[in-house]
Design a protein around this motif. Sequence first.
Motif, short mmCIF file in Angstrom:
data_model
loop_
_atom_site.label_atom_id
_atom_site.label_comp_id
_atom_site.label_asym_id
_atom_site.label_seq_id
_atom_site.Cartn_x
_atom_site.Cartn_y
_atom_site.Cartn_z
N GLY A 1 0.79 -1.22 0.00
CA GLY A 1 0.00 0.00 0.00
C GLY A 1 0.82 1.28 0.00
O GLY A 1 0.29 2.37 -0.17
N GLU A 2 2.12 1.17 0.17
CA GLU A 2 3.00 2.34 0.17
C GLU A 2 3.27 2.77 -1.26
O GLU A 2 3.52 1.93 -2.13
CB GLU A 2 4.31 1.99 0.87
CG GLU A 2 5.27 3.16 1.01
CD GLU A 2 6.51 2.75 1.79
OE1 GLU A 2 7.62 2.96 1.26
OE2 GLU A 2 6.36 2.23 2.90
N ARG A 3 3.24 4.06 -1.51
CA ARG A 3 3.51 4.56 -2.86
C ARG A 3 5.00 4.43 -3.17
O ARG A 3 5.84 4.87 -2.38
CB ARG A 3 3.09 6.03 -2.97
CG ARG A 3 3.32 6.54 -4.37
CD ARG A 3 2.91 7.97 -4.50
NE ARG A 3 3.42 8.46 -5.76
CZ ARG A 3 2.92 9.46 -6.40
NH1 ARG A 3 1.93 10.14 -5.89
NH2 ARG A 3 3.43 9.84 -7.54
N PRO A 4 5.34 3.83 -4.29
CA PRO A 4 6.75 3.67 -4.62
C PRO A 4 7.40 4.99 -5.01
O PRO A 4 6.71 5.93 -5.42
CB PRO A 4 6.73 2.70 -5.80
CG PRO A 4 5.38 2.84 -6.40
CD PRO A 4 4.46 3.24 -5.28
N ALA A 5 8.72 5.05 -4.88
CA ALA A 5 9.49 6.23 -5.27
C ALA A 5 10.24 5.91 -6.56
O ALA A 5 10.59 4.77 -6.83
CB ALA A 5 10.48 6.58 -4.17
N LEU A 6 10.49 6.96 -7.35
CA LEU A 6 11.29 6.77 -8.56
C LEU A 6 12.74 6.54 -8.18
O LEU A 6 13.26 7.14 -7.23
CB LEU A 6 11.21 8.02 -9.45
CG LEU A 6 9.91 8.21 -10.22
CD1 LEU A 6 9.85 9.60 -10.82
CD2 LEU A 6 9.76 7.15 -11.31
N ALA A 7 13.41 5.67 -8.92
CA ALA A 7 14.85 5.46 -8.75
C ALA A 7 15.56 6.77 -9.11
O ALA A 7 15.01 7.64 -9.78
CB ALA A 7 15.33 4.32 -9.63
N SER A 8 16.78 6.88 -8.68
CA SER A 8 17.57 8.08 -8.92
C SER A 8 18.19 8.06 -10.32
O SER A 8 18.80 7.07 -10.72
CB SER A 8 18.68 8.17 -7.86
OG SER A 8 19.45 9.32 -8.07
N GLY A 9 18.03 9.15 -11.05
CA GLY A 9 18.67 9.31 -12.35
C GLY A 9 18.06 8.47 -13.46
O GLY A 9 17.29 7.54 -13.23
#
Length: 128
Positions: A41-49
């Motif tokens: 249920g946690e919103r994912p984060a974009l990877a860096s770069g």
Amino acid sequence: MEMIHTHKATPPAGHYSQAVRANGFVFVSGQLGFLPPAAPGERPALASGAAGQAREALRNLREILEAAGSSLAAVASVTVYIPDVGLWDEVNQVYEQCFGGHRPARAIVPTRELHHGALVEISAIALG
């Protein structure tokens, strides 16, 4: 038609399927470079770069294809969207590492900004 879904890839955030199998093909929706969520249920984060996002988008693509009983080796066509043509080489390097000697048909499309501020979006069509 069969809708494909796996919990190993980023879940759809809208009214679409991760992929659809039809007439012997698997059509994978555009994948952004989200990291796997830390908790359900946690919103994912974009990877860096751009390279990190390309890696994660391709990981999501691989997981979805495997859930459909297909693989990266069965990919016939890929479309890569990038918001800046200057990212081409960085994304292409990750793409080459991922696909190795397999060379599906491909388009890299420089476009305006991508959703969530992403630097890469990848969709594909595979045999399946």
